[in-house]
Design a protein around this motif. Structure first.
Motif, PDB file in Angstrom:
ATOM      1  N   THR A   1      50.159  46.520  36.654  1.00 16.75           N
ATOM      2  CA  THR A   1      50.584  47.380  37.755  1.00 16.75           C
ATOM      3  C   THR A   1      50.536  46.566  39.043  1.00 16.75           C
ATOM      4  O   THR A   1      50.088  45.416  39.051  1.00 16.75           O
ATOM      5  CB  THR A   1      49.660  48.608  37.911  1.00 16.75           C
ATOM      6  OG1 THR A   1      48.389  48.162  38.406  1.00 16.75           O
ATOM      7  CG2 THR A   1      49.484  49.338  36.581  1.00 16.75           C
ATOM      8  N   GLU A   2      50.959  47.198  40.124  1.00 15.53           N
ATOM      9  CA  GLU A   2      50.991  46.492  41.407  1.00 15.53           C
ATOM     10  C   GLU A   2      49.595  46.201  41.955  1.00 15.53           C
ATOM     11  O   GLU A   2      49.432  45.388  42.876  1.00 15.53           O
ATOM     12  CB  GLU A   2      51.796  47.298  42.437  1.00 15.53           C
ATOM     13  CG  GLU A   2      51.189  48.639  42.854  1.00 15.53           C
ATOM     14  CD  GLU A   2      51.477  49.759  41.871  1.00 15.53           C
ATOM     15  OE1 GLU A   2      51.033  50.887  42.129  1.00 15.53           O
ATOM     16  OE2 GLU A   2      52.134  49.487  40.836  1.00 15.53           O
ATOM     17  N   ILE A   3      48.557  46.831  41.385  1.00 16.55           N
ATOM     18  CA  ILE A   3      47.207  46.607  41.906  1.00 16.55           C
ATOM     19  C   ILE A   3      46.568  45.331  41.348  1.00 16.55           C
ATOM     20  O   ILE A   3      45.519  44.902  41.841  1.00 16.55           O
ATOM     21  CB  ILE A   3      46.267  47.796  41.588  1.00 16.55           C
ATOM     22  CG1 ILE A   3      45.957  47.849  40.080  1.00 16.55           C
ATOM     23  CG2 ILE A   3      46.827  49.105  42.074  1.00 16.55           C
ATOM     24  CD1 ILE A   3      44.776  48.718  39.732  1.00 16.55           C
ATOM     25  N   ASP A   4      47.191  44.735  40.352  1.00 15.36           N
ATOM     26  CA  ASP A   4      46.566  43.601  39.670  1.00 15.36           C
ATOM     27  C   ASP A   4      46.016  42.524  40.596  1.00 15.36           C
ATOM     28  O   ASP A   4      44.849  42.140  40.463  1.00 15.36           O
ATOM     29  CB  ASP A   4      47.559  42.973  38.680  1.00 15.36           C
ATOM     30  CG  ASP A   4      47.705  43.812  37.416  1.00 15.36           C
ATOM     31  OD1 ASP A   4      47.171  44.938  37.388  1.00 15.36           O
ATOM     32  OD2 ASP A   4      48.347  43.338  36.457  1.00 15.36           O
ATOM     33  N   PRO A   5      46.799  42.001  41.549  1.00 15.01           N
ATOM     34  CA  PRO A   5      46.289  40.912  42.388  1.00 15.01           C
ATOM     35  C   PRO A   5      45.052  41.290  43.209  1.00 15.01           C
ATOM     36  O   PRO A   5      44.303  40.408  43.642  1.00 15.01           O
ATOM     37  CB  PRO A   5      47.478  40.588  43.307  1.00 15.01           C
ATOM     38  CG  PRO A   5      48.676  41.067  42.557  1.00 15.01           C
ATOM     39  CD  PRO A   5      48.210  42.301  41.850  1.00 15.01           C
ATOM     40  N   LYS A   6      44.840  42.582  43.435  1.00 13.48           N
ATOM     41  CA  LYS A   6      43.688  43.035  44.215  1.00 13.48           C
ATOM     42  C   LYS A   6      42.475  43.345  43.335  1.00 13.48           C
ATOM     43  O   LYS A   6      41.367  43.541  43.850  1.00 13.48           O
ATOM     44  CB  LYS A   6      44.058  44.283  45.018  1.00 13.48           C
ATOM     45  CG  LYS A   6      45.144  44.056  46.050  1.00 13.48           C
ATOM     46  CD  LYS A   6      45.462  45.346  46.793  1.00 13.48           C
ATOM     47  CE  LYS A   6      46.561  45.124  47.817  1.00 13.48           C
ATOM     48  NZ  LYS A   6      46.901  46.380  48.551  1.00 13.48           N
TER      49      LYS A   6
END
Length: 326
Positions: free
Chosen positions: A274-279
């Protein structure tokens, strides 16, 4: 009179609850009556000493040298100015006298829970960052422990150019003791070769983390799991979201080995796709397994550490009544 009795019953009940809570919270704060001193041998102090002939070094520390490597190669390394700088910085960043005291306390805690534990001879050295991925070597049957101090110079060290940033985060002096504890603890977590479900794996990691709780009761959680402060905060804040993702995607009883790389392996972040991966924080599977094991022990304070380590993952999970903390 009835009100008075009710009051005292409530008071007594509150006292019991408080006492149980206090006992659970202080489970690992045990009284250590005897601590054996630890004497560290610095191999690199002799290796980089120009006044010690190499043959003399080889006589004293031949066990440390690879037999297939020619003496000329070691002679060249001894004279390498950069390697000497790395070693000097390693000594500046890691106080050996302080490390001896920390290791003595660690070994005393291990021996408290496992009386058969033999305190190893401790050697430190500098590989000039060559062994940064596996900086601790523990050989219990030989009674030795090796620590590569060049792997603990601090994440901003000038000598770490080319090493992935996510790896550097755990290459700090504060991580020496937890790394040692983790390496030794791995010897006490029973292997489960016949259980390859994701739940088995995260509980096994949880057992490893519980041993670190027991061995290092005064060490901050972020160092035990090798998180930065921000990564620790993210994992705590998103514990419920992580758990919901595991449950909603039927991961707990999955035997998909790709989940290891996504949620258990060292990495810059976890992979939810998901888009949260890098965080996200890395190794969130290990973090969740740790919390499940903690809640199990909170609810079952009568279970000894030794018995806990041998319990099946499903039993720990079922009897933990695990609920993520908001």
């Amino acid at each position: 009179m009835k009100k008075t009795i009710t009051y005292f019953l409530l008071l007594a009940f509150s006292f019991v609850l408080f006492s149980c809570k206090k006992e659970t919270e202080n489970r690992w704060n045990v009284e250590i009556k005897t601590t054996e001193p630890v004497k560290i041998t610095d191999i690199s102090a002799a290796f980089y000493n120009d006044k010690i002939p190499f043959q003399n070094f080889k006589k004293d520390f031949g066990f440390f040298l690879a037999p297939q490597v020619p003496d000329a190669t070691y002679e060249k390394k001894r004279a390498d100015a950069i390697e000497k700088r790395v070693y000097k910085d390693a000594l500046n960043k890691n106080n050996l006298a302080n490390l001896e005291k920390q290791l003595a306390a660690l070994f005393a805690h291990i021996k408290y829970y496992f009386p058969e534990f033999k305190i190893p001879q401790v050697y430190v050295f500098s590989s000039a960052t060559e062994l940064y991925e596996e900086p601790i070597l523990y050989v219990p049957n030989k009674g030795v422990l090796f620590i590569d101090l060049s792997a603990f110079l601090g994440e901003k060290s000038e000598f770490y150019e080319g090493i992935d940033v996510y790896m550097r985060k755990e290459m700090t002096p504060q991580n020496v003791l937890p790394k040692v504890a983790e390496t030794i603890a791995a010897d006490y977590v029973p292997a489960t070769p016949d259980h390859n479900k994701f739940l088995d794996k995260i509980i096994n990691f949880g057992k490893l983390m519980i041993l670190q709780d027991a061995f290092l009761p005064e060490t901050m959680d972020q160092y035990k799991i090798h998180y930065s402060k921000d990564q620790q905060s993210w994992a705590i804040s998103n514990e419920e979201n992580i758990w919901n993702y595991f449950v909603e995607n039927d991961l707990l009883f999955s035997d998909d080995n790709r989940l290891d790389e996504r949620f258990l392996a060292k990495a810059p972040f976890s992979k939810f796709y998901t888009e949260i991966d890098p965080k996200s924080s890395p190794r969130v599977g290990a973090f969740i397994g740790w919390q499940i094991c903690r809640q199990y022990l909170e609810k079952n304070p009568e279970v000894t550490l030794q018995k806990f380590l041998h319990l099946p993952a499903t039993e720990i999970f079922n009897n933990s009544n695990y609920k993520p903390k908001n």
